[in-house]
Design a protein around this motif. Structure first.
Motif, mmCIF file in Angstrom:
data_model
loop_
_atom_site.group_PDB
_atom_site.id
_atom_site.type_symbol
_atom_site.label_atom_id
_atom_site.label_comp_id
_atom_site.label_asym_id
_atom_site.label_seq_id
_atom_site.Cartn_x
_atom_site.Cartn_y
_atom_site.Cartn_z
ATOM 1 N N LYS A 59 8.332 5.226 1.097
ATOM 2 C CA LYS A 59 7.971 5.055 -0.320
ATOM 3 C C LYS A 59 9.186 4.889 -1.236
ATOM 4 C CE LYS A 59 4.608 6.256 -3.755
ATOM 5 N NZ LYS A 59 3.538 7.121 -4.232
ATOM 6 N N SER B 196 5.065 7.558 6.044
ATOM 7 C CA SER B 196 5.063 6.675 4.865
ATOM 8 C C SER B 196 5.893 7.263 3.735
ATOM 9 C CB SER B 196 3.634 6.462 4.357
ATOM 10 O OG SER B 196 2.828 5.855 5.330
ATOM 11 N N MET B 197 5.993 8.590 3.719
ATOM 12 C CA MET B 197 6.787 9.251 2.667
ATOM 13 C C MET B 197 8.252 8.838 2.725
ATOM 14 S SD MET B 197 6.916 13.065 4.356
ATOM 15 C CE MET B 197 7.309 13.260 6.106
ATOM 16 N N ARG C 195 -5.030 8.231 7.011
ATOM 17 C CA ARG C 195 -4.709 6.831 6.694
ATOM 18 C C ARG C 195 -6.011 6.083 6.461
ATOM 19 N NH1 ARG C 195 -1.381 2.038 10.033
ATOM 20 N NH2 ARG C 195 -2.044 0.401 8.614
ATOM 21 N N ASN D 189 -5.966 3.098 4.197
ATOM 22 C CA ASN D 189 -5.673 1.899 3.402
ATOM 23 C C ASN D 189 -6.151 0.627 4.085
ATOM 24 O OD1 ASN D 189 -3.511 2.145 5.392
ATOM 25 N ND2 ASN D 189 -2.535 0.452 4.320
ATOM 26 N N ARG E 90 -1.460 3.877 0.965
ATOM 27 C CA ARG E 90 -1.135 4.380 2.304
ATOM 28 C C ARG E 90 -0.063 5.450 2.168
ATOM 29 N NH1 ARG E 90 1.112 1.388 7.882
ATOM 30 N NH2 ARG E 90 1.552 3.349 8.918
ATOM 31 N N ALA E 91 -0.398 6.652 2.585
ATOM 32 C CA ALA E 91 0.531 7.775 2.407
ATOM 33 C C ALA E 91 0.568 8.663 3.636
ATOM 34 C CB ALA E 91 0.128 8.584 1.180
ATOM 35 N N ASN E 92 0.102 8.140 4.765
ATOM 36 C CA ASN E 92 0.052 8.983 5.964
ATOM 37 C C ASN E 92 1.409 9.058 6.658
ATOM 38 O OD1 ASN E 92 -0.245 6.210 6.894
ATOM 39 N ND2 ASN E 92 -0.675 7.076 8.905
ATOM 40 N N GLY F 299 0.882 3.867 -3.042
ATOM 41 C CA GLY F 299 0.346 5.161 -2.628
ATOM 42 C C GLY F 299 -0.981 5.061 -1.893
ATOM 43 N N ASP G 119 0.826 -1.216 0.000
ATOM 44 C CA ASP G 119 0.000 0.000 0.000
ATOM 45 C C ASP G 119 0.858 1.264 0.000
ATOM 46 O OD1 ASP G 119 -2.312 -1.460 -0.098
ATOM 47 O OD2 ASP G 119 -2.926 -1.082 1.972
ATOM 48 N N ILE G 120 1.997 1.216 0.656
ATOM 49 C CA ILE G 120 2.895 2.374 0.621
ATOM 50 C C ILE G 120 3.511 2.497 -0.776
ATOM 51 C CG2 ILE G 120 5.100 3.272 1.498
ATOM 52 C CD1 ILE G 120 4.224 2.105 4.280
ATOM 53 N N LYS G 121 3.854 1.356 -1.363
ATOM 54 C CA LYS G 121 4.434 1.355 -2.716
ATOM 55 C C LYS G 121 3.446 1.937 -3.731
ATOM 56 C CE LYS G 121 7.032 -1.871 -5.670
ATOM 57 N NZ LYS G 121 7.456 -3.277 -5.817
#
Lengths: 82, 82
Positions: A60, A56-57, B51, B53, A51-53, A49, A45-47
Motif C-alpha cells: 500500500k 497487501s499492507m 480478500r 476484491n 484489497r487489504a489481505n 484499500g 485495489d491495494i491503493k
C-alpha cells in the motif's frame, strides 16, 4: 511512460525481484508474464484499500506514489516479460 | 492429495486454464509457477473473506468446497508447473 524504468524507480524490484521473477519472500507473488488487466486491478485495489489481505499492507505505501498512468505502464511491462 | 487431479476436480481449470497457464479472461491471474505460499494465502483469504476484491467473488464459491489440505496440494502442484 517507461514501465521497466518505473518498476525500478518505484521500488517494485526491492520485493518482487528483477523483472518480477524472483520475489524476496515466498509470500510475495511472481509478476513476470502475469495478465496486465489482473495486475492493474490488484494495484488499484491495494491503493484504494479494496484489497487489504495478507501482505497487501506492504504494497500500500509503495503504490501510493504511483499514478494510474504509471501503474498501467508497469503492468504492461510486467505482462510482457517472458 | 494429488494437486493436479484436484486442480481439475475442483473446477480451477475452468477459469485458470490448463496448468494455470491460460486464464479465460485477462482479469484472472495466471497461476503456473507462482509461489506456493502466496497461492495458499490467497486461497485461504478468499475462503475466509479477508480478500474480497475484484473477481474474488467468482473464486469464493469455488474454494468453499476445498479443504485446507487440498488447497495446499493444489498450490504445490501449481508452483511446480514450469
Amino acid at each position: 511512460e517507461d514501465g521497466a524504468a518505473l518498476y525500478t524507480a518505484k521500488g517494485c524490484m526491492a520485493c518482487h525481484g528483477a523483472d518480477g521473477k524472483a520475489p524476496i519472500m515466498p509470500q510475495y507473488p511472481k509478476l513476470a508474464g502475469q495478465n496486465k488487466e489482473y495486475l492493474v486491478a490488484q494495484m488499484k485495489d491495494i491503493k484504494s484499500g479494496a484489497r487489504a489481505n495478507g501482505m497487501s499492507m506492504v504494497m500500500k505505501p509503495m503504490v501510493a506514489s504511483v499514478s494510474d498512468q504509471e501503474l498501467d505502464a508497469i503492468a504492461a511491462y510486467l505482462a510482457s516479460v517472458k
